[in-house]
Scaffold this motif. Structure first.
Motif, PDB file in Angstrom:
ATOM      1  N   LEU A 179       1.160  -1.542  -0.002  1.00 32.93           N
ATOM      2  CA  LEU A 179      -0.105  -0.247  -0.040  1.00 32.93           C
ATOM      3  C   LEU A 179       0.850   1.422   0.265  1.00 32.93           C
ATOM      4  O   LEU A 179       2.270   1.470   0.614  1.00 32.93           O
ATOM      5  N   TRP A 180       0.152   2.365  -1.343  1.00 33.25           N
ATOM      6  CA  TRP A 180       0.889   3.269  -0.906  1.00 33.25           C
ATOM      7  C   TRP A 180       0.170   4.582  -0.823  1.00 33.25           C
ATOM      8  O   TRP A 180      -0.688   4.454  -0.826  1.00 33.25           O
ATOM      9  N   LEU A 181       0.505   5.403   0.253  1.00 36.08           N
ATOM     10  CA  LEU A 181      -0.124   6.328   0.673  1.00 36.08           C
ATOM     11  C   LEU A 181       0.482   7.837   0.410  1.00 36.08           C
ATOM     12  O   LEU A 181       1.793   7.892   0.871  1.00 36.08           O
ATOM     13  N   ASP A 182      -0.111   9.075  -0.403  1.00 37.04           N
ATOM     14  CA  ASP A 182       0.371  10.494  -0.942  1.00 37.04           C
ATOM     15  C   ASP A 182      -0.684  11.596  -0.483  1.00 37.04           C
ATOM     16  O   ASP A 182      -1.851  11.084  -0.226  1.00 37.04           O
ATOM     17  N   ASP A 183      -0.400  12.164  -0.263  1.00 34.70           N
ATOM     18  CA  ASP A 183      -0.562  13.439  -0.448  1.00 34.70           C
ATOM     19  C   ASP A 183      -2.162  13.958   0.344  1.00 34.70           C
ATOM     20  O   ASP A 183      -3.295  14.302   0.656  1.00 34.70           O
ATOM     21  N   TYR A 184      -1.667  13.871   2.299  1.00 36.09           N
ATOM     22  CA  TYR A 184      -2.709  14.096   3.496  1.00 36.09           C
ATOM     23  C   TYR A 184      -2.141  15.310   4.438  1.00 36.09           C
ATOM     24  O   TYR A 184      -0.348  14.652   4.301  1.00 36.09           O
ATOM     25  N   TRP A 185      -2.468  15.566   3.967  1.00 34.46           N
ATOM     26  CA  TRP A 185      -1.689  17.112   4.382  1.00 34.46           C
ATOM     27  C   TRP A 185      -2.012  17.064   5.896  1.00 34.46           C
ATOM     28  O   TRP A 185      -3.264  17.890   5.961  1.00 34.46           O
ATOM     29  N   GLY A 186      -1.022  18.284   7.188  1.00 38.35           N
ATOM     30  CA  GLY A 186      -2.298  18.486   8.227  1.00 38.35           C
ATOM     31  C   GLY A 186      -2.042  17.481   9.477  1.00 38.35           C
ATOM     32  O   GLY A 186      -2.128  16.120   8.616  1.00 38.35           O
ATOM     33  N   GLU A 187      -2.366  18.005  10.005  1.00 41.05           N
ATOM     34  CA  GLU A 187      -2.356  17.276  11.662  1.00 41.05           C
ATOM     35  C   GLU A 187      -3.794  16.377  11.811  1.00 41.05           C
ATOM     36  O   GLU A 187      -3.436  15.230  12.237  1.00 41.05           O
ATOM     37  N   ALA A 188      -4.896  17.222  10.895  1.00 42.99           N
ATOM     38  CA  ALA A 188      -6.057  16.459  10.809  1.00 42.99           C
ATOM     39  C   ALA A 188      -6.427  15.241  10.370  1.00 42.99           C
ATOM     40  O   ALA A 188      -6.925  13.746  10.663  1.00 42.99           O
ATOM     41  N   MET A 269       3.643   5.089   3.801  1.00 42.25           N
ATOM     42  CA  MET A 269       3.335   6.262   3.791  1.00 42.25           C
ATOM     43  C   MET A 269       3.418   7.965   3.976  1.00 42.25           C
ATOM     44  O   MET A 269       4.926   7.790   3.985  1.00 42.25           O
ATOM     45  N   MET A 270       3.770   8.909   2.846  1.00 47.29           N
ATOM     46  CA  MET A 270       3.796   9.909   2.269  1.00 47.29           C
ATOM     47  C   MET A 270       3.304  11.047   2.999  1.00 47.29           C
ATOM     48  O   MET A 270       1.895  11.463   1.950  1.00 47.29           O
ATOM     49  N   HIS A 271       3.927  11.558   4.336  1.00 48.68           N
ATOM     50  CA  HIS A 271       2.756  13.039   4.853  1.00 48.68           C
ATOM     51  C   HIS A 271       3.146  14.189   4.319  1.00 48.68           C
ATOM     52  O   HIS A 271       4.623  14.166   3.938  1.00 48.68           O
ATOM     53  N   ASP A 272       2.470  15.053   3.862  1.00 45.67           N
ATOM     54  CA  ASP A 272       2.667  17.069   4.335  1.00 45.67           C
ATOM     55  C   ASP A 272       3.355  16.879   2.938  1.00 45.67           C
ATOM     56  O   ASP A 272       4.645  17.514   2.836  1.00 45.67           O
ATOM     57  N   THR A 273       3.280  16.126   1.422  1.00 45.10           N
ATOM     58  CA  THR A 273       3.913  15.884   0.207  1.00 45.10           C
ATOM     59  C   THR A 273       2.919  15.483  -0.372  1.00 45.10           C
ATOM     60  O   THR A 273       1.888  14.532  -0.130  1.00 45.10           O
ATOM     61  N   ASP A 274       3.153  16.287  -1.908  1.00 44.22           N
ATOM     62  CA  ASP A 274       1.847  15.926  -3.217  1.00 44.22           C
ATOM     63  C   ASP A 274       2.438  15.142  -4.018  1.00 44.22           C
ATOM     64  O   ASP A 274       2.434  15.450  -5.182  1.00 44.22           O
ATOM     65  N   VAL A 275       3.288  13.336  -4.223  1.00 39.00           N
ATOM     66  CA  VAL A 275       3.882  13.010  -5.205  1.00 39.00           C
ATOM     67  C   VAL A 275       3.847  13.209  -6.170  1.00 39.00           C
ATOM     68  O   VAL A 275       3.916  13.299  -7.328  1.00 39.00           O
ATOM     69  N   ALA A 276       2.371  12.371  -5.912  1.00 38.39           N
ATOM     70  CA  ALA A 276       1.291  12.175  -7.623  1.00 38.39           C
ATOM     71  C   ALA A 276       0.944  13.311  -8.447  1.00 38.39           C
ATOM     72  O   ALA A 276       1.183  13.127  -9.351  1.00 38.39           O
ATOM     73  N   ILE A 299      11.564   8.689  -6.654  1.00 39.19           N
ATOM     74  CA  ILE A 299      10.489   8.292  -5.371  1.00 39.19           C
ATOM     75  C   ILE A 299       9.981   7.487  -5.908  1.00 39.19           C
ATOM     76  O   ILE A 299       9.354   6.290  -5.413  1.00 39.19           O
ATOM     77  N   GLY A 300       8.612   7.759  -7.009  1.00 42.86           N
ATOM     78  CA  GLY A 300       8.060   6.422  -7.318  1.00 42.86           C
ATOM     79  C   GLY A 300       7.801   5.461  -7.404  1.00 42.86           C
ATOM     80  O   GLY A 300       7.567   4.714  -7.201  1.00 42.86           O
ATOM     81  N   LEU A 301       9.081   5.476  -8.583  1.00 42.85           N
ATOM     82  CA  LEU A 301       9.402   3.979  -9.397  1.00 42.85           C
ATOM     83  C   LEU A 301      11.060   3.744  -8.328  1.00 42.85           C
ATOM     84  O   LEU A 301      10.611   2.121  -8.702  1.00 42.85           O
ATOM     85  N   ASN A 302      11.510   4.210  -7.600  1.00 41.68           N
ATOM     86  CA  ASN A 302      12.187   2.991  -6.194  1.00 41.68           C
ATOM     87  C   ASN A 302      11.168   2.634  -5.553  1.00 41.68           C
ATOM     88  O   ASN A 302      11.243   1.366  -5.019  1.00 41.68           O
ATOM     89  N   VAL A 303       9.461   3.453  -4.964  1.00 37.24           N
ATOM     90  CA  VAL A 303       8.541   2.605  -4.061  1.00 37.24           C
ATOM     91  C   VAL A 303       8.529   1.448  -4.400  1.00 37.24           C
ATOM     92  O   VAL A 303       8.396   0.194  -4.340  1.00 37.24           O
TER      93      VAL A 303
END
Length: 310
Positions: A179-188, A269-276, A299-303
């Motif tokens: 599972l790859w997760l990306d593009d979720y920002w902030g504390e909430a 999990m990639m938090h506070d960044t929007d690689v996609a 980084i996407g291809l590496n993962v």
């Protein structure tokens, strides 16, 4: 304030060193049974070569077009023809600024990523008769989930999984899925996804840990020094070039992981960044492309290569 979990670094089996390829054009082929590494400079040279292609597609509904299409689900003939990029459809119980729930960055992110995967490696990518990459949307409770070795979730900090989805995702991961997760920002968003993750894989048994630069995922294919912070193109333009979409709250991106019982990553999990977004928007602004897309693809291809070889 973000709830901090005490996590124990989980060792990962190191990859055997592979000799880097020399910079040449066109891209040197990669043997199907062995991944070749390339120095960091290759990333820049490769994407310089394809930049003209991305630029040529500006304004024509190309890789960075603003159009959206209906979700593409699997059919009886979908699988067995190569790699399918599989995106998870889920239900959001709230909305984050700039996010669109499960469909954030859809479908251009997976379309472009699949194209670059086919160009930069020898991995066979499943394609439609038209040549379009055969990317898919899948629900966690679909039987088709087990046809996907790798799944992605965007804007996951708004997800609220049902009990059935929690059970399905747990089974998928423990059977060898990734599972790859990306593009979720902030504390909430962080707190919400961490709560969902704990339902799927309890932290007492599967702790979340920091993925540090000495981890093999940083050098599976390209030599990546750190997780890049990539904003959405809209935020980047509107802010005059800033990268932190939540100001001080998201000043530094987080790169987190969960290992399986063998010490290999099964969740990234990639938090506070929007690689996609660096994939989705590669054809909209040449400045955005050069600043973010090479690092985002690296980084996407590496993962992905890590997921497919562990």
């Amino acid at each position: 304030m973000r709830e901090v979990r005490k996590v124990q670094p989980a060792p990962d089996a190191p990859l055997a060193p592979i000799a880097p390829i020399a910079p040449i054009a066109p891209i040197a082929p990669i043997a199907p049974t062995r991944i070749q590494l390339a120095p960091t400079i290759i990333v820049v040279l490769v994407f310089t070569c394809i930049a003209s292609l991305a630029w040529a597609q500006f304004g024509r509904g190309g890789f960075g077009g603003f159009f959206r299409i209906r979700p593409r689900f699997a059919t009886a003939d979908t699988f067995g023809h190569g790699f399918n990029y599989c995106r998870v459809m889920y239900t959001s119980n709230r909305r984050e600024a700039g996010g669109q729930g499960w469909s954030t960055d859809y479908p251009d992110a997976e379309r472009n990523f699949s194209k670059r995967l086919g160009e930069l490696t020898k991995m066979r990518v499943s394609k439609e008769p038209t040549g379009e990459p055969n990317h898919l949307v899948v629900r966690l409770t679909d039987a088709d989930l087990y046809q996907c070795a790798y799944i992605s979730m965007e804007d996951a900090g708004t997800a609220q999984l049902s009990d059935a989805e929690v059970d399905a995702l747990r089974r998928y991961l423990l059977k060898g899925g990734f599972l790859w997760l990306d593009d979720y920002w902030g504390e909430a968003a962080w707190d919400q996804w961490l709560h969902e993750m704990d339902r799927v894989l309890p932290a007492t048994e599967y702790p979340v840990f920091d993925i540090t630069p000495d981890h093999p995922v940083f050098r599976t294919l390209f030599d990546v020094k750190k997780l890049p912070q990539i904003p959405s193109i809209q935020f980047w333009r509107g802010s005059g070039g800033d990268t932190s979409e939540r100001g001080e709250e998201s000043a530094m991106p987080d790169f987190k992981g969960v290992n399986d019982k063998h010490g290999n990553l099964m969740v990234v999990m990639m938090h506070d960044t929007d690689v996609a977004d660096s994939w989705e928007r590669e054809g909209e602004d040449v400045r955005f492309f050069y600043q973010f897309s090479p690092d985002g693809y690296a980084i996407g291809l590496n993962v992905l290569m890590y997921a497919m070889t562990h």
